[in-house]
Structure formats: structure tokens, C-alpha cells
Design an enzyme around this catalytic site. Structure first.
Site, PDB file in Angstrom:
ATOM      1  N   CYS A 167      50.390  43.494  39.942  1.00 30.08           N
ATOM      2  CA  CYS A 167      51.091  42.618  39.016  1.00 30.08           C
ATOM      3  C   CYS A 167      52.476  42.477  39.769  1.00 30.08           C
ATOM      4  O   CYS A 167      53.245  43.497  39.990  1.00 30.08           O
ATOM      5  CB  CYS A 167      51.091  42.826  37.829  1.00 30.08           C
ATOM      6  SG  CYS A 167      52.361  41.840  36.606  1.00 30.08           S
TER       7      CYS A 167
ATOM      8  N   GLU B 110      48.903  35.635  39.834  1.00 30.70           N
ATOM      9  CA  GLU B 110      48.365  36.319  40.856  1.00 30.70           C
ATOM     10  C   GLU B 110      47.974  35.187  42.106  1.00 30.70           C
ATOM     11  O   GLU B 110      48.176  34.096  41.609  1.00 30.70           O
ATOM     12  CB  GLU B 110      47.060  37.092  40.331  1.00 30.70           C
ATOM     13  CG  GLU B 110      47.100  38.012  39.619  1.00 30.70           C
ATOM     14  CD  GLU B 110      47.898  39.260  40.527  1.00 30.70           C
ATOM     15  OE1 GLU B 110      48.145  39.412  41.814  1.00 30.70           O
ATOM     16  OE2 GLU B 110      47.988  40.431  39.868  1.00 30.70           O
TER      17      GLU B 110
END
Length: 239
Positions: A2, A104
Site C-alpha cells: 500500500c 495500487e
């Protein structure tokens, strides 16, 4: 992994989600939170859960300088309890990091396409996090955003735990942040052993977004806008 996320929840929404104590804060919505920036996190203190602002990128207490934090924005949930950088925090310094989306990047040929990922219902959620305190050593002059810190001052930092991606997100990236269900908030903060599993795929939604999100300086609603066919589908009311 992340590497970017969104924190657009108001104090009232965070209070409802996490049962906070303390003085309400006027929180600015964040559309593109990046490593090294200050983020909202929740820790247990005397009387209940309290919101704190922590620097994203954990700096262990034994570190000689703070730039190590840029390599520690994430901690693998499978090994964090063993790694020297994270094991002390895993045992005694856990936190909750509220969010309402994360980004992402998927490899598409030679390019990387960013995706915004969140819950289907658009609700806020909580990452499992760890935090640490680092004291500026004598003789070290800091620069940039930390230039106001003097020797002896304390810097509080945090990291987000990750796990393997669920089936829906695996084609985008093999890892995802650990999203805790509400019944896990209290045991996580209490230091208990709980499953740190991928969040259910059926509860999540995602869409490609502009490469605006690639630059931390871009921190506005434009980072959230769908691109390509997803943008057209939303315009036509197709889901």
C-alpha cells in the site's frame, strides 16, 4: 503493498466508526496520501481511543536517522512479529489507520495503470497499523519536513500491515493492506492474536484512475476520477 491511500473521513465519521474520545479536529480531506506525510491514526490511551497524527513510514527506536522510514511504509503481516524493525511495535504499539480508499498500480505492457480500490458501499474502513517513537539523536541536523525537530525531540511514525491480495485484486497487485473488520478493532489494539487475512473480494470495488496520483503534489478530487471505459460507463449510469 500500500503506497498511497485516501483519508477523506470527517471527525464525525471517524467518531462514529471508531468511538473516539478527545477534542474534535477539523480534518482536511486527503485524496493522495503519500509516504513521509502526516496521517490520522487511532491509538488507545487512558479513557479510550484517541486520534493522533503520525508520520507514515515507521522509524524504529534504534534507527540512526529517519529516512529509513521510507522503506518501512508497509510491514508484511506474516512476518512483522519476527522482524527487528517491527516486532517491538507488533507486540506493544498497535494502531488503527482509517481510510476510504487506496491505490495500487497494475503493469500493463511497459506502463503502470493506477487503480483506486475501496468498498462497494463507499464506506470508510480501517487498516491494521503499528507505530513507533524515535528520538532525534545529538548532533543530527534534520532537513525538509523534519527541519523543525531538534536533538531530543520525539518523532512518532507508523506503518500499514499488508497481506496477500484477495482474488479480485490479485490481477492488479499480489499484496493488499490488511483491512480489519469492526469486531477486530478492539482485540487488535489490545495486542491479541487475530487473523490478518485478505478482506473479502465480494465486498470490494475498484476502477482505473488518472496518473495524476503518481505525483504526491496532486492531492485533490481529480485523483479519484475514473478513466477509460469506466469513466464512460459511470457517465451513462452503467455499473
Amino acid at each position: 503493498m500500500c503506497g498511497r491511500f485516501t483519508q477523506r473521513l470527517s471527525w464525525r465519521e471517524l467518531h462514529e466508526l471508531l468511538g473516539l474520545i478527545g477534542t474534535p479536529q477539523n480534518l482536511r480531506p486527503r485524496y493522495n496520501v503519500a509516504p513521509g506525510q502526516s496521517i490520522a491514526a487511532v491509538r488507545v490511551s487512558e479513557g479510550g481511543r484517541r486520534l493522533s497524527m503520525l508520520r507514515w513510514g515507521l522509524v524504529p527506536a534504534w534507527a540512526k536517522e529517519p529516512n529509513i522510514g521510507y522503506k518501512m511504509i508497509n510491514a508484511r503481516s506474516e512476518t512483522a512479529h519476527q522482524k527487528p524493525s517491527f516486532r517491538a511495535a507488533f507486540k506493544a504499539r498497535r494502531c488503527l489507520i482509517p481510510a476510504d480508499g487506496f491505490y495500487e498500480w497494475k503493469h500493463e505492457g511497459k506502463a503502470k495503470q493506477p487503480y483506486l480500490i475501496g468498498l462497494k458501499d463507499g464506506a470508510g474502513f480501517v487498516f491494521a497499523g503499528l507505530w513507533e517513537s524515535w528520538r532525534v539523536p545529538d548532533g543530527l541536523a534534520l532537513t525538509g519536513s523534519l527541519s523543525e525537530l531538534d536533538p531530543g525531540d520525539v518523532l512518532e511514525t507508523c506503518t500499514i500491515l499488508t497481506t496477500e491480495a484477495n482474488p479480485a485484486l490479485a490481477p492488479i497487485h499480489p499484496r493488499m493492506p490488511v483491512i480489519l473488520p469492526p469486531d477486530a478493532y478492539a482485540p487488535w489494539l489490545a495486542g491479541e492474536a487475530i487473523p490478518l487475512a485478505p478482506y473479502p473480494a465480494e465486498a470490494m470495488a475498484f476502477h482505473p484512475v488518472s496518473t495524476l496520483v503518481n505525483k504526491p503534489a496532486n492531492d485533490d478530487e481529480g485523483c479519484l476520477e475514473p478513466v477509460g471505459s469506466d469513466a464512460l460507463n459511470l457517465e451513462l449510469g452503467i455499473t
